[in-house]
Design an enzyme around this catalytic site. Structure first.
Site, short mmCIF file in Angstrom:
data_model
loop_
_atom_site.label_atom_id
_atom_site.label_comp_id
_atom_site.label_asym_id
_atom_site.label_seq_id
_atom_site.Cartn_x
_atom_site.Cartn_y
_atom_site.Cartn_z
N HIS A 45 -3.19 6.92 11.03
CA HIS A 45 -4.31 8.42 10.96
C HIS A 45 -5.43 7.33 10.37
O HIS A 45 -6.52 8.05 10.31
CB HIS A 45 -4.02 9.19 9.92
CG HIS A 45 -3.24 9.71 10.50
ND1 HIS A 45 -3.31 10.70 11.49
CD2 HIS A 45 -1.34 10.73 10.33
CE1 HIS A 45 -2.50 11.59 11.96
NE2 HIS A 45 -1.63 11.83 10.97
N GLN A 147 9.96 7.83 10.59
CA GLN A 147 9.96 9.25 9.59
C GLN A 147 10.04 10.81 9.95
O GLN A 147 9.91 10.29 11.65
CB GLN A 147 8.03 8.86 9.47
CG GLN A 147 7.44 10.00 8.51
CD GLN A 147 5.85 9.53 8.26
OE1 GLN A 147 5.62 8.72 8.91
NE2 GLN A 147 5.11 10.40 8.10
N GLU A 149 9.12 14.60 10.96
CA GLU A 149 7.65 15.44 10.58
C GLU A 149 7.77 16.86 11.64
O GLU A 149 6.83 17.42 11.06
CB GLU A 149 6.79 14.56 10.60
CG GLU A 149 6.98 13.29 10.53
CD GLU A 149 5.71 12.66 11.09
OE1 GLU A 149 4.36 12.59 9.94
OE2 GLU A 149 5.71 11.61 12.01
N ALA A 174 3.62 16.94 5.42
CA ALA A 174 2.31 17.63 5.60
C ALA A 174 2.72 17.34 7.08
O ALA A 174 2.33 19.09 7.67
CB ALA A 174 1.25 16.56 5.99
N ASP A 175 3.08 16.80 8.13
CA ASP A 175 3.91 17.61 9.60
C ASP A 175 4.36 18.35 9.94
O ASP A 175 4.69 19.45 10.15
CB ASP A 175 3.88 16.63 10.77
CG ASP A 175 2.18 16.13 11.19
OD1 ASP A 175 1.62 16.18 12.17
OD2 ASP A 175 2.41 14.49 10.94
#
EC number: 4.1.2.52
Length: 263
Positions: A45, A147, A149, A174-175
């Protein structure tokens, strides 16, 4: 060769980290002296590329803080380039199942254990072939963090945890909250229950659980539950909120932009 971050996770020592999104070797070195156990250089990001990752690795190297790098995707070509400039610990985003986890591991290993291309004469990682027997030592020094998500990844977590070579599993709040229908609200009880259950599963499998959470109370809660690598802040947020607070103390109008608490 050794990997101090990997060794700490194996020993069960909690590691407190900070997210780096400024893409600056100058700020990376400044923060490397702040006392965090690890620093995450974000290529997903933040607008990092291999050269900017390299300069930050060089800036962090003299300090005890250990660099972890997140590529933009689970891409063996990108991973190969990052490993060659000296990355030992990777946080691979958006891993959905065991097959994708195996790909991430194989991308970090030289054949026959994996598919990493051999180019050590050109690589900082091998000190340009000055590290004796680098090719035969490098595999064991790699630390692969995947990760999860999404709800799909949570469903497949038991199979992901069975993948040999996965050292830790990082929960992306967050995701995950967005995928669960609670975008911008990772503190929703349903999301929190999913996170806590995942941490327990990861610990029971003998892997290291990790997470990013700027909410101090929640970050401490995850540590109490057994999370072993926890990022507790982000450089961009620290700079932005600190600057806004200073300006506000001298009369500037403060705008409340809101925050999910993750970053």
């Amino acid at each position: 060769m050794n990997n101090a971050f990997k060794d700490a996770l194996k020993a069960g020592r909690p590691q407190i980290g900070l997210w780096l999104g400024l893409c600056s070797s100058y700020s990376a070195e400044l923060l490397a002296g702040a006392g965090f156990d690890w620093l995450l250089i974000d290529g997903e990001h933040a607008p990092n590329n291999v050269p900017t990752v390299l300069t930050q690795l060089q800036a962090i190297a003299p300090y005890p803080s250990q660099p972890v790098v997140r590529p933009s995707w689970n891409d063996p070509v990108q991973i190969k380039q990052l490993l060659d400039v000296g990355v030992q610990t990777l946080l691979v985003p958006m891993v959905q199942n065991a097959e994708e986890a195996r790909l991430a591991v194989r991308a970090t290993r030289y054949p026959p254990a994996g598919i990493r291309g051999v180019g050590s004469a050109l690589a900082r990682a091998s000190r340009w072939n000055r590290v004796p027997d680098y090719i035969h030592q490098a595999n064991d020094a790699m630390c692969v963090l995947v990760q999860i998500e999404t709800r799909e990844a949570l469903k497949n977590l038991p199979q992901i945890l069975d993948v040999d070579g996965v050292d830790g599993v990082f929960i992306g709040p967050a995701d995950l909250s967005a995928d669960m229908g609670h975008g911008g609200n990772p503190q929703h009880p349903e999301v929190q229950a999913a996170i806590e259950d995942a941490i327990q599963q990861i610990r029971q499998a003998g892997k290291a659980p990790g997470i990013l959470m700027a909410n101090e109370q929640l970050a401490k809660r995850y540590l109490e539950l057994g999370a072993l690598f926890v990022a507790v802040g982000v450089d961009t947020t620290l700079l932005a909120r600190g600057a806004e607070a200073l300006a506000a103390r001298f009369g500037a109008e403060k705008t409340d932009l809101g925050s999910s608490g993750v970053y």
